[in-house]
Write a protein that holds these residues in place. Structure first.
Motif, PDB file in Angstrom:
ATOM      1  N   PRO A   1     -52.339 -40.701  54.862  1.00 50.72           N
ATOM      2  CA  PRO A   1     -51.873 -41.963  54.272  1.00 50.72           C
ATOM      3  C   PRO A   1     -51.841 -41.905  52.732  1.00 50.72           C
ATOM      4  N   VAL A   2     -52.819 -41.224  52.142  1.00 47.46           N
ATOM      5  CA  VAL A   2     -52.878 -41.144  50.670  1.00 47.46           C
ATOM      6  C   VAL A   2     -51.696 -40.337  50.139  1.00 47.46           C
TER       7      VAL A   2
ATOM      8  N   PRO B   1     -50.497 -48.836  54.495  1.00 46.16           N
ATOM      9  CA  PRO B   1     -49.308 -47.979  54.478  1.00 46.16           C
ATOM     10  C   PRO B   1     -48.520 -47.942  55.788  1.00 46.16           C
ATOM     11  N   HIS B   2     -49.085 -48.458  56.886  1.00 43.32           N
ATOM     12  CA  HIS B   2     -48.343 -48.458  58.153  1.00 43.32           C
ATOM     13  C   HIS B   2     -47.838 -49.840  58.537  1.00 43.32           C
ATOM     14  N   THR B   3     -48.345 -50.911  57.898  1.00 39.36           N
ATOM     15  CA  THR B   3     -47.883 -52.264  58.240  1.00 39.36           C
ATOM     16  C   THR B   3     -46.841 -52.768  57.237  1.00 39.36           C
TER      17      THR B   3
ATOM     18  N   ALA C   1     -41.622 -48.300  54.328  1.00 41.47           N
ATOM     19  CA  ALA C   1     -41.471 -47.502  53.105  1.00 41.47           C
ATOM     20  C   ALA C   1     -40.611 -48.209  52.054  1.00 41.47           C
ATOM     21  N   PRO C   2     -39.421 -48.767  52.432  1.00 40.53           N
ATOM     22  CA  PRO C   2     -38.644 -49.436  51.374  1.00 40.53           C
ATOM     23  C   PRO C   2     -39.354 -50.662  50.804  1.00 40.53           C
ATOM     24  N   LEU C   3     -40.126 -51.360  51.658  1.00 41.44           N
ATOM     25  CA  LEU C   3     -40.857 -52.529  51.135  1.00 41.44           C
ATOM     26  C   LEU C   3     -41.996 -52.072  50.214  1.00 41.44           C
ATOM     27  N   LEU C   4     -42.693 -51.000  50.580  1.00 38.47           N
ATOM     28  CA  LEU C   4     -43.752 -50.471  49.702  1.00 38.47           C
ATOM     29  C   LEU C   4     -43.171 -50.095  48.339  1.00 38.47           C
ATOM     30  N   GLN C   5     -41.999 -49.468  48.358  1.00 37.86           N
ATOM     31  CA  GLN C   5     -41.395 -49.066  47.084  1.00 37.86           C
ATOM     32  C   GLN C   5     -40.927 -50.285  46.286  1.00 37.86           C
TER      33      GLN C   5
ATOM     34  N   LEU D   1     -44.303 -41.680  48.026  1.00 37.67           N
ATOM     35  CA  LEU D   1     -43.415 -42.844  47.906  1.00 37.67           C
ATOM     36  C   LEU D   1     -43.395 -43.406  46.484  1.00 37.67           C
ATOM     37  N   GLY D   2     -44.294 -42.925  45.634  1.00 35.87           N
ATOM     38  CA  GLY D   2     -44.353 -43.431  44.258  1.00 35.87           C
ATOM     39  C   GLY D   2     -45.300 -44.609  44.091  1.00 35.87           C
ATOM     40  N   VAL D   3     -46.025 -44.957  45.173  1.00 33.31           N
ATOM     41  CA  VAL D   3     -46.903 -46.133  45.103  1.00 33.31           C
ATOM     42  C   VAL D   3     -48.126 -45.846  44.226  1.00 33.31           C
TER      43      VAL D   3
END
Ligand SMILES: [Zn+2]
Length: 388
Positions: A253-254, A192-194, A197-201, A260-262
């Motif tokens: 992190p969770v 979650p830190h590497t 946020a937009p890429l995770l989504q 974020l909707g992940v």
């Protein structure tokens, strides 16, 4: 010809709960020996019930565990040439970066990892893949099922759109290489830190669109929690140059992934040691599976996985070795033994056998191997001991 009774501390046929463990007087397998010498499973149950049902059966032997092959639900085969060395998590990350820059994550390392997995009797694996050559190699492998997760790292939000477009094009190509019965393509945003946020989504949307399984490292080190909650700490120091844009969410992190909707895409979450009850309840609510890597956690000075907390919330837990850089081998049986040591009375041997077989399969979205009435006795393996 006749009937044999094999006893074991734990017996698991891949269906329901594993049999045996403390206070249950052991478990067993009743076997019919045919005139041609073939042996067939006729029942798996507690030893006491089997003795009642088959009083004429001859006691044939005792094994620690009789079960299908355990699953290695999380590894990095391309790190098979990174020497195992216990060290701080942050030092380990630096060692991986240096190893990567030295070009030592190529196919020869993957081949060594594949050979080691096969020698350990693994048939189902979840691997984190960083090169197209390794992806092609694993998708064409005739022995393994499981998931080859393409790894994504991209902490800068400005890179998100480009990385997403490149990844989409790659994954479509990889999907064309899949074979029925072989490994499947998956996607692994590293942590979650590497991954911004937009890429995770974006990755979450992409995984949904292409129906790909997701796996990511979460809540592995105390430094990760500190980074997310307050923005500083040892991981920030270690990764400073790579995380120039980092802004702490002030959440775990969770919780961050949930917001974020992940988590709604039900990714498999690896490590998950730095968690509290709110985190575990969230994971349970979203129905995410978890992979536990006890030897890697121990080698990198990370916290102890709170087994009882996950059990209380009914979260499905599998076992993984992580890479050879943080684990002395890739054997899920050795991981199972380590989990027994780490958790002692908190986790029964039967629960841990279930985790290594069914929990691992669930973490990869696969059906667990099963051995039931009518199947050859040899389909059950004696973990870590000579076969029958
Ligand atoms: Zn890992």
């Amino acid at each position: 010809m006749g009937r044999e009774l094999w006893s074991a501390d734990v017996v698991y046929g891949g269906i329901g709960a594993a049999q045996g463990g403390a206070g249950q007087g052991g478990a067993g397998v009743a076997v019919q020996r045919r005139p041609d010498g073939a042996r067939t499973v006729i029942a798996i149950d507690s030893l006491a019930r089997l003795r009642q049902r088959f009083p004429d059966a001859v006691q044939a032997g005792h094994r620690s565990v009789l079960a299908p092959a355990p699953v290695n639900a999380h590894t990095h085969l391309d790190l098979s040439d990174l020497a195992f060395s216990p060290r701080r998590y942050e030092d380990f990350i630096h060692a991986v970066i240096a190893h990567d820059r030295a070009g030592r994550r190529g196919l020869p390392a993957v081949e060594r990892g594949v050979a080691e997995l096969r020698a350990a009797g693994v048939r189902t694996v979840g691997d984190i893949v960083t090169t197209e050559a390794a992806m092609a190699r694993l998708l064409e492998d005739p022995h393994f099922s499981g998931v080859a997760y393409w790894e994504l790292i991209g902490p800068d939000p400005a890179d998100a759109a480009r990385l997403l477009a490149e990844t989409r094009e790659r994954l479509l190509r990889f999907l064309g290489w899949q074979r029925p019965g072989g490994m499947q393509v998956g996607l692994s945003p590293h942590a979650p830190h590497t991954v911004s946020a937009p890429l995770l989504q974006g990755v979450t949307r992409l995984a949904r669109e292409l129906r790909l399984p997701l796996q990511l490292h979460v809540a592995e080190s105390a430094g990760e929690s500190e980074l997310h909650r307050h923005g500083g700490g040892p991981l920030r120091q270690a990764l400073g140059p790579w995380l120039p844009q980092w802004q702490a969410s002030g959440r775990s992190p969770v919780r961050y992934l949930a917001d974020l909707g992940v988590l709604a895409a039900r990714p498999t979450l690896v490590h998950m040691v730095e968690v509290d009850e709110h985190d575990v309840a969230l994971v349970a609510r979203f129905g995410c599976a978890v992979v536990h890597c006890p030897r890697s956690n121990r080698a990198l000075g990370c916290a102890v996985f709170p087994w009882s907390l996950y059990a209380r919330h009914g979260v499905s837990v599998g076992l993984g070795t992580d890479s050879r850089g943080s684990s002395p081998d890739l054997s899920p049986v050795a991981e199972w033994r380590a989990a027994r040591e780490v958790h002692g009375a908190a986790a029964s041997p039967a629960q841990l056998v279930w985790a290594a077989v069914k929990g691992g399969a669930r973490a990869l979205g696969q059906r667990a191997e099963t051995v039931r009435r009518g199947d050859p006795f040899e389909a059950l393996l004696a973990w870590g001991e000579p076969v029958h």
